[in-house]
Write a protein that holds these residues in place. Structure first.
Motif, PDB file in Angstrom:
ATOM      1  N   THR A  44      -9.674 -13.912   4.011  1.00  0.00           N
ATOM      2  CA  THR A  44      -9.573 -13.549   2.593  1.00  0.00           C
ATOM      3  C   THR A  44      -9.073 -12.122   2.429  1.00  0.00           C
ATOM      4  OG1 THR A  44     -11.455 -15.003   2.150  1.00  0.00           O
ATOM      5  CG2 THR A  44     -10.825 -13.477   0.408  1.00  0.00           C
ATOM      6  N   VAL A  45      -9.602 -11.208   3.244  1.00  0.00           N
ATOM      7  CA  VAL A  45      -9.173  -9.812   3.171  1.00  0.00           C
ATOM      8  C   VAL A  45      -7.696  -9.687   3.517  1.00  0.00           C
ATOM      9  CG1 VAL A  45      -9.452  -7.531   4.217  1.00  0.00           C
ATOM     10  CG2 VAL A  45     -11.451  -8.891   3.659  1.00  0.00           C
ATOM     11  N   LEU A  46      -7.237 -10.479   4.478  1.00  0.00           N
ATOM     12  CA  LEU A  46      -5.859 -10.377   4.949  1.00  0.00           C
ATOM     13  C   LEU A  46      -4.860 -10.573   3.815  1.00  0.00           C
ATOM     14  CD1 LEU A  46      -4.021 -10.031   7.437  1.00  0.00           C
ATOM     15  CD2 LEU A  46      -4.072 -12.530   7.679  1.00  0.00           C
ATOM     16  N   TYR A  47      -4.998 -11.695   3.073  1.00  0.00           N
ATOM     17  CA  TYR A  47      -3.989 -11.930   2.038  1.00  0.00           C
ATOM     18  C   TYR A  47      -4.242 -11.098   0.783  1.00  0.00           C
ATOM     19  CZ  TYR A  47      -6.895 -15.316  -0.643  1.00  0.00           C
ATOM     20  OH  TYR A  47      -7.862 -15.924  -1.402  1.00  0.00           O
ATOM     21  N   THR A  48      -5.505 -10.716   0.525  1.00  0.00           N
ATOM     22  CA  THR A  48      -5.767  -9.855  -0.627  1.00  0.00           C
ATOM     23  C   THR A  48      -5.219  -8.457  -0.400  1.00  0.00           C
ATOM     24  OG1 THR A  48      -7.816 -11.091  -1.024  1.00  0.00           O
ATOM     25  CG2 THR A  48      -7.568  -9.005  -2.173  1.00  0.00           C
ATOM     26  N   TYR A  49      -5.372  -7.948   0.814  1.00  0.00           N
ATOM     27  CA  TYR A  49      -4.910  -6.598   1.142  1.00  0.00           C
ATOM     28  C   TYR A  49      -3.387  -6.499   1.046  1.00  0.00           C
ATOM     29  CZ  TYR A  49      -4.147  -2.335   3.868  1.00  0.00           C
ATOM     30  OH  TYR A  49      -3.750  -1.088   4.289  1.00  0.00           O
ATOM     31  N   HIS A  50      -2.690  -7.477   1.590  1.00  0.00           N
ATOM     32  CA  HIS A  50      -1.230  -7.400   1.634  1.00  0.00           C
ATOM     33  C   HIS A  50      -0.569  -7.898   0.345  1.00  0.00           C
ATOM     34  CE1 HIS A  50      -0.739  -6.077   5.760  1.00  0.00           C
ATOM     35  NE2 HIS A  50      -1.685  -6.922   6.124  1.00  0.00           N
ATOM     36  N   GLY A  51      -1.206  -8.826  -0.364  1.00  0.00           N
ATOM     37  CA  GLY A  51      -0.539  -9.422  -1.520  1.00  0.00           C
ATOM     38  C   GLY A  51      -0.946  -8.889  -2.868  1.00  0.00           C
ATOM     39  N   GLY A  52      -2.130  -8.259  -2.961  1.00  0.00           N
ATOM     40  CA  GLY A  52      -2.580  -7.723  -4.238  1.00  0.00           C
ATOM     41  C   GLY A  52      -2.838  -8.807  -5.270  1.00  0.00           C
ATOM     42  N   MET A  53      -2.640  -8.469  -6.545  1.00  0.00           N
ATOM     43  CA  MET A  53      -2.953  -9.373  -7.644  1.00  0.00           C
ATOM     44  C   MET A  53      -2.083 -10.621  -7.620  1.00  0.00           C
ATOM     45  SD  MET A  53      -5.109  -9.645 -10.003  1.00  0.00           S
ATOM     46  CE  MET A  53      -5.339 -11.095 -11.033  1.00  0.00           C
ATOM     47  N   ARG A 239      -5.986  12.666 -10.817  1.00  0.00           N
ATOM     48  CA  ARG A 239      -4.646  12.164 -10.506  1.00  0.00           C
ATOM     49  C   ARG A 239      -4.152  11.250 -11.618  1.00  0.00           C
ATOM     50  NH1 ARG A 239      -4.483  10.513  -4.151  1.00  0.00           N
ATOM     51  NH2 ARG A 239      -2.295  10.145  -4.724  1.00  0.00           N
ATOM     52  N   LYS A 240      -2.849  11.145 -11.757  1.00  0.00           N
ATOM     53  CA  LYS A 240      -2.243  10.342 -12.802  1.00  0.00           C
ATOM     54  C   LYS A 240      -2.175   8.871 -12.385  1.00  0.00           C
ATOM     55  CE  LYS A 240      -1.440  13.927 -15.368  1.00  0.00           C
ATOM     56  NZ  LYS A 240      -2.243  14.143 -16.611  1.00  0.00           N
ATOM     57  N   PRO A 241      -2.335   7.936 -13.344  1.00  0.00           N
ATOM     58  CA  PRO A 241      -2.298   6.503 -13.001  1.00  0.00           C
ATOM     59  C   PRO A 241      -0.977   6.041 -12.408  1.00  0.00           C
ATOM     60  CG  PRO A 241      -3.278   6.851 -15.169  1.00  0.00           C
ATOM     61  CD  PRO A 241      -2.705   8.160 -14.749  1.00  0.00           C
ATOM     62  N   ASP A 242       0.135   6.790 -12.673  1.00  0.00           N
ATOM     63  CA  ASP A 242       1.430   6.379 -12.146  1.00  0.00           C
ATOM     64  C   ASP A 242       1.763   7.034 -10.804  1.00  0.00           C
ATOM     65  OD1 ASP A 242       1.661   8.909 -13.115  1.00  0.00           O
ATOM     66  OD2 ASP A 242       3.497   8.557 -14.285  1.00  0.00           O
ATOM     67  N   ASP A 243       0.801   7.691 -10.202  1.00  0.00           N
ATOM     68  CA  ASP A 243       0.998   8.309  -8.887  1.00  0.00           C
ATOM     69  C   ASP A 243       1.278   7.229  -7.848  1.00  0.00           C
ATOM     70  OD1 ASP A 243       0.763   9.564  -6.404  1.00  0.00           O
ATOM     71  OD2 ASP A 243      -0.784  10.940  -7.099  1.00  0.00           O
ATOM     72  N   PRO A 244       2.435   7.258  -7.155  1.00  0.00           N
ATOM     73  CA  PRO A 244       2.760   6.197  -6.187  1.00  0.00           C
ATOM     74  C   PRO A 244       1.787   6.124  -5.012  1.00  0.00           C
ATOM     75  CG  PRO A 244       4.339   8.015  -6.049  1.00  0.00           C
ATOM     76  CD  PRO A 244       3.521   8.253  -7.273  1.00  0.00           C
ATOM     77  N   GLY A 245       1.100   7.214  -4.738  1.00  0.00           N
ATOM     78  CA  GLY A 245       0.163   7.208  -3.622  1.00  0.00           C
ATOM     79  C   GLY A 245      -1.109   6.426  -3.883  1.00  0.00           C
ATOM     80  N   LEU A 246      -1.310   6.003  -5.134  1.00  0.00           N
ATOM     81  CA  LEU A 246      -2.542   5.289  -5.472  1.00  0.00           C
ATOM     82  C   LEU A 246      -2.593   3.882  -4.885  1.00  0.00           C
ATOM     83  CD1 LEU A 246      -3.108   6.347  -9.195  1.00  0.00           C
ATOM     84  CD2 LEU A 246      -4.209   7.236  -7.136  1.00  0.00           C
ATOM     85  N   LEU A 247      -1.435   3.309  -4.555  1.00  0.00           N
ATOM     86  CA  LEU A 247      -1.433   1.972  -3.956  1.00  0.00           C
ATOM     87  C   LEU A 247      -2.178   1.994  -2.624  1.00  0.00           C
ATOM     88  CD1 LEU A 247      -0.553  -0.974  -3.875  1.00  0.00           C
ATOM     89  CD2 LEU A 247       1.624  -0.226  -2.864  1.00  0.00           C
ATOM     90  N   ARG A 248      -1.916   3.027  -1.838  1.00  0.00           N
ATOM     91  CA  ARG A 248      -2.604   3.144  -0.551  1.00  0.00           C
ATOM     92  C   ARG A 248      -4.105   3.349  -0.755  1.00  0.00           C
ATOM     93  NH1 ARG A 248      -4.049   7.530   2.124  1.00  0.00           N
ATOM     94  NH2 ARG A 248      -2.795   8.843   0.723  1.00  0.00           N
ATOM     95  N   ILE A 249      -4.468   4.157  -1.743  1.00  0.00           N
ATOM     96  CA  ILE A 249      -5.886   4.378  -2.043  1.00  0.00           C
ATOM     97  C   ILE A 249      -6.551   3.074  -2.480  1.00  0.00           C
ATOM     98  CG2 ILE A 249      -7.509   5.635  -3.495  1.00  0.00           C
ATOM     99  CD1 ILE A 249      -6.046   7.398  -1.518  1.00  0.00           C
ATOM    100  N   SER A 250      -5.847   2.296  -3.316  1.00  0.00           N
ATOM    101  CA  SER A 250      -6.386   1.021  -3.790  1.00  0.00           C
ATOM    102  C   SER A 250      -6.636   0.066  -2.627  1.00  0.00           C
ATOM    103  CB  SER A 250      -5.422   0.395  -4.796  1.00  0.00           C
ATOM    104  OG  SER A 250      -5.900  -0.860  -5.230  1.00  0.00           O
ATOM    105  N   LYS A 251      -5.704   0.032  -1.670  1.00  0.00           N
ATOM    106  CA  LYS A 251      -5.887  -0.843  -0.502  1.00  0.00           C
ATOM    107  C   LYS A 251      -7.065  -0.386   0.348  1.00  0.00           C
ATOM    108  CE  LYS A 251      -1.211  -2.706  -0.037  1.00  0.00           C
ATOM    109  NZ  LYS A 251      -0.070  -2.929   0.881  1.00  0.00           N
ATOM    110  N   THR A 252      -7.257   0.922   0.401  1.00  0.00           N
ATOM    111  CA  THR A 252      -8.416   1.441   1.136  1.00  0.00           C
ATOM    112  C   THR A 252      -9.721   0.989   0.475  1.00  0.00           C
ATOM    113  OG1 THR A 252      -7.167   3.398   1.834  1.00  0.00           O
ATOM    114  CG2 THR A 252      -9.577   3.525   1.962  1.00  0.00           C
TER     115      THR A 252
END
Length: 383
Positions: A44-53, A239-252
């Motif tokens: 479950t973590v595998l496809y959620t981590y790589h695929g997102g919503m 930090r701003k919601p449009d910060d591109p680095g937030l994707l990595r934080i979200s995956k963490t």
């Protein structure tokens, strides 16, 4: 969020039961439960981590199809496995009072009554489908408001049909096992799957159960990560919601919550209560705080954030006491007579009680300060 995680941990535990029955013959008993949970959680973590919503939504679509096909297959097999088929199953169930649809009992100590369903169930549905990030994130991903409305209404129809399907399966299992009593209610259906189904259908129905659990867990991981990011991380870091680095934080955050869910499932111990009841009870006593705060924001213009926080603290704190009243009675026998009325409250009423406590506490709190001055933007938001 922690309570949501524990509730989903209970679901992971329940779904690992059929996996444990399958791998049990080839794995030492002490490792069956943890290994089953790890297998389920890892995929479950595998496809959620790589695929997102996007992965969550599309896998939900496929998994729902497999889930319903598996349930219908079980329904057919039960009809074949009981002498006389479904007509005999239903006659026997009716004779033992298993087909009673409406219980008009007016007390709040029974969970499955007409009023618990209509009133308590209405508040539970408002909370789960109106303020819970798990569902709201799906609605926000819809292409338009009309699509979101159609999906929300359609969800109610599908859930009703799903409940009917699995209530019938439960009735069939009662007849198939001739009323046998099981120490673990959640092991009845998995046992039927493993012992009574032909190999092909066994795999299909196991896949259906796993699909249902993975669908819930993947959505929970995504919503927990999103809520942690937007409600805690961004306000604290600035930090701003449009910060591109937030994707990595979200995956963490997804990985962190996955560890919490899987760890909670491995620590959970089943004591005979069906896990669906435990999971709904856990969710219900926090849903009241969420729904009460939502009503406060919508209906009381003078209410501030601190009023909502005060109301939620009182509502969730009181409901925590209600939920654990039975356990407290066991730990402190001298308090059992005092705690008895609280311990008897059925879980469908938790959301209504919690919502009322949160709303009225917040309302009273709002009168301890001056009403805020509304700006044009505030008025537009409230309208």
């Amino acid at each position: 969020m922690v309570t949501r995680a524990f509730g989903d941990s209970v679901r992971v535990f329940a779904t690992a039961i059929p996996v444990g029955l399958i791998i049990g013959p080839v794995v030492p008993p002490a490792y069956v439960g943890p290994l089953s949970i790890l297998i389920l959680g890892a995929f479950t973590v595998l496809y959620t981590y790589h695929g997102g919503m996007r992965a969550v939504v599309w896998t939900d679509v496929v998994q729902t199809g497999v889930y319903l096909i598996g349930g219908l297959s079980a329904l057919w097999l039960l009809g074949q496995g009981v002498e006389g088929g479904w007509s005999a199953i239903l006659r026997g169930a009716d004779a033992q009072g298993k087909l009673r649809l409406i219980d008009t009992y007016t007390g709040i100590d029974r969970p499955h009554t007409l009023w618990a369903g209509l009133i308590g169930g209405a508040f539970l549905s408002m909370a789960s489908h109106g303020v819970d990030q798990l569902i709201v994130q799906r609605l926000m991903a819809s292409g338009s408001l009309a699509d979101a409305r159609r999906s929300l209404i359609g969800s109610g129809v599908v859930v009703l049909a799903q409940f009917g399907l699995f209530l019938l399966i439960g009735t069939g299992l009662f007849a198939y096992y001739q009323g046998e009593t099981f120490a673990r209610p959640d092991a009845i259906f998995p046992r039927f799957i493993v012992e009574a189904m032909p190999p092909g259908l066994t795999g299909l129905v196991i896949a259906a159960i796993l699909a249902a659990a993975m669908s819930t867990v993947s959505g929970a991981l995504n919503s927990l990560a999103a809520a942690t990011l937007h409600d805690l991380y961004l306000p604290l870091t600035g930090r701003k919601p449009d910060d591109p680095g937030l994707l990595r934080i979200s995956k963490t955050f997804t990985l962190v919550w996955a560890a919490i869910l899987i760890g909670g499932a491995m620590l959970y111990r089943n004591e005979g209560t069906p896990v669906v009841t435990i999971a709904l009870s856990i969710a219900s006593f926090t849903y009241g705080g969420l729904l009460g705060a939502f009503f406060l924001a919508m209906l009381v213009p003078r209410a501030l954030q601190r009023d909502a926080i005060t109301g939620m603290a009182v509502g969730i704190g009181t409901m925590s006491f209600v939920v654990f009243a039975k356990a407290l009675s066991g730990w402190f026998p001298s308090l059992a007579p005092t705690l008895a009325p609280f311990a008897q409250i059925a879980w469908p009423w938790y959301v209504l009680i919690g919502t009322s406590l949160t709303f009225f506490t917040g309302l009273l709190s709002s009168f301890t300060h001056a009403a805020p001055v509304a700006t044009p933007s505030d008025q537009g938001t409230r309208s």
